[in-house]
Scaffold this active site. Structure first.
Site, mmCIF file in Angstrom:
data_model
loop_
_atom_site.group_PDB
_atom_site.id
_atom_site.type_symbol
_atom_site.label_atom_id
_atom_site.label_comp_id
_atom_site.label_asym_id
_atom_site.label_seq_id
_atom_site.Cartn_x
_atom_site.Cartn_y
_atom_site.Cartn_z
ATOM 1 N N HIS A 49 9.673 22.065 67.256
ATOM 2 C CA HIS A 49 9.814 23.155 68.228
ATOM 3 C C HIS A 49 8.725 23.041 69.298
ATOM 4 O O HIS A 49 9.010 23.036 70.505
ATOM 5 C CB HIS A 49 9.723 24.501 67.495
ATOM 6 C CG HIS A 49 9.769 25.699 68.383
ATOM 7 N ND1 HIS A 49 10.865 26.522 68.447
ATOM 8 C CD2 HIS A 49 8.855 26.230 69.244
ATOM 9 C CE1 HIS A 49 10.627 27.498 69.313
ATOM 10 N NE2 HIS A 49 9.403 27.349 69.801
ATOM 11 N N GLU A 50 7.485 22.952 68.857
ATOM 12 C CA GLU A 50 6.366 22.889 69.806
ATOM 13 C C GLU A 50 6.377 21.597 70.617
ATOM 14 O O GLU A 50 6.127 21.609 71.828
ATOM 15 C CB GLU A 50 5.029 23.058 69.076
ATOM 16 C CG GLU A 50 4.849 24.408 68.410
ATOM 17 C CD GLU A 50 4.909 25.588 69.372
ATOM 18 O OE1 GLU A 50 4.653 25.421 70.587
ATOM 19 O OE2 GLU A 50 5.219 26.704 68.907
ATOM 20 N N HIS A 53 8.876 21.750 73.502
ATOM 21 C CA HIS A 53 8.327 22.456 74.672
ATOM 22 C C HIS A 53 7.455 21.494 75.476
ATOM 23 O O HIS A 53 7.557 21.402 76.698
ATOM 24 C CB HIS A 53 7.446 23.634 74.240
ATOM 25 C CG HIS A 53 8.167 24.826 73.721
ATOM 26 N ND1 HIS A 53 9.272 25.368 74.322
ATOM 27 C CD2 HIS A 53 7.900 25.615 72.642
ATOM 28 C CE1 HIS A 53 9.663 26.436 73.640
ATOM 29 N NE2 HIS A 53 8.850 26.601 72.612
#
Length: 191
Positions: A49-50, A53
């Site tokens: 997820h990170e 980004h």
């Protein structure tokens, strides 16, 4: 900046964060096996997820790097150990660029929850392939549910969550992606 380049600090912050999250999700039934399941299911959801980004931000020419929020990690430990409550706020990808359009910012934000949806699909396949009760089956179940939960939580349309940025950019996309995920998250919380 290459998507494959990590600073030493970023590697340390990601490592500490993922280990802390795995512990928080494996407690109070802590065992090496439960920790490993948590590390794979929750850790992969958090890391990818990170990093998504970060990858999309770099695609738009922004400097981006994950930074742990150690106060949030400590709070998570305290809440889990003292009250049994699960709270995770391990940190975030910090993004710097003179100007990001609302579309760029929205797409950067959307990348994280969509990654969790993709991971949920992978974990769902594990549930279908492996025998109920097997280790990979349990990893599949936990990974499926936690990744959809993380996606829904992050699509909440309030700051500092991803959903707020997506809603500002494109309310229609927020509605078709965010509402089902938030609905699933609420179902998981109250079912």
């Amino acid at each position: 900046m290459s998507i494959f380049r990590f600073s030493q600090r970023e590697i340390i912050d990601l490592t500490i964060s993922v280990l802390a999250i795995a512990f928080i999700f494996s407690y109070p039934n802590f065992s090496i096996l439960v920790f490993i399941i948590s590390l794979i299911a929750v850790g992969s959801g958090f890391i990818f997820h990170e990093l998504m980004h970060r990858t999309v931000a770099r695609k738009y020419g922004a400097w981006s790097e994950f930074r742990a929020w150690y106060e949030g990690l400590i709070l998570g430990f305290i809440l889990k150990l003292v009250f049994g409550a699960t709270f995770i706020a391990p940190g975030a990808v910090y993004i710097y660029k003179d100007y990001l359009t609302p579309e760029e910012n929205g797409k950067i934000a959307l990348a994280g929850p969509l990654t969790n949806v993709a991971l949920a699909f992978v974990f769902f396949i594990l549930m279908l392939i492996f025998k109920p009760g097997s280790l990979l089956y349990w990893i599949g179940i936990f990974g499926f549910h936690i990744n959809l939960f993380l996606a829904g939580f992050n699509m909440l349309p309030i700051p500092p969550f991803d959903g707020e940025k997506v809603l500002k950019w494109n309310p229609f996309i927020w509605a078709i992606v965010g509402l089902p995920l938030i609905g699933y998250m609420l179902y998981m919380m109250f079912w």
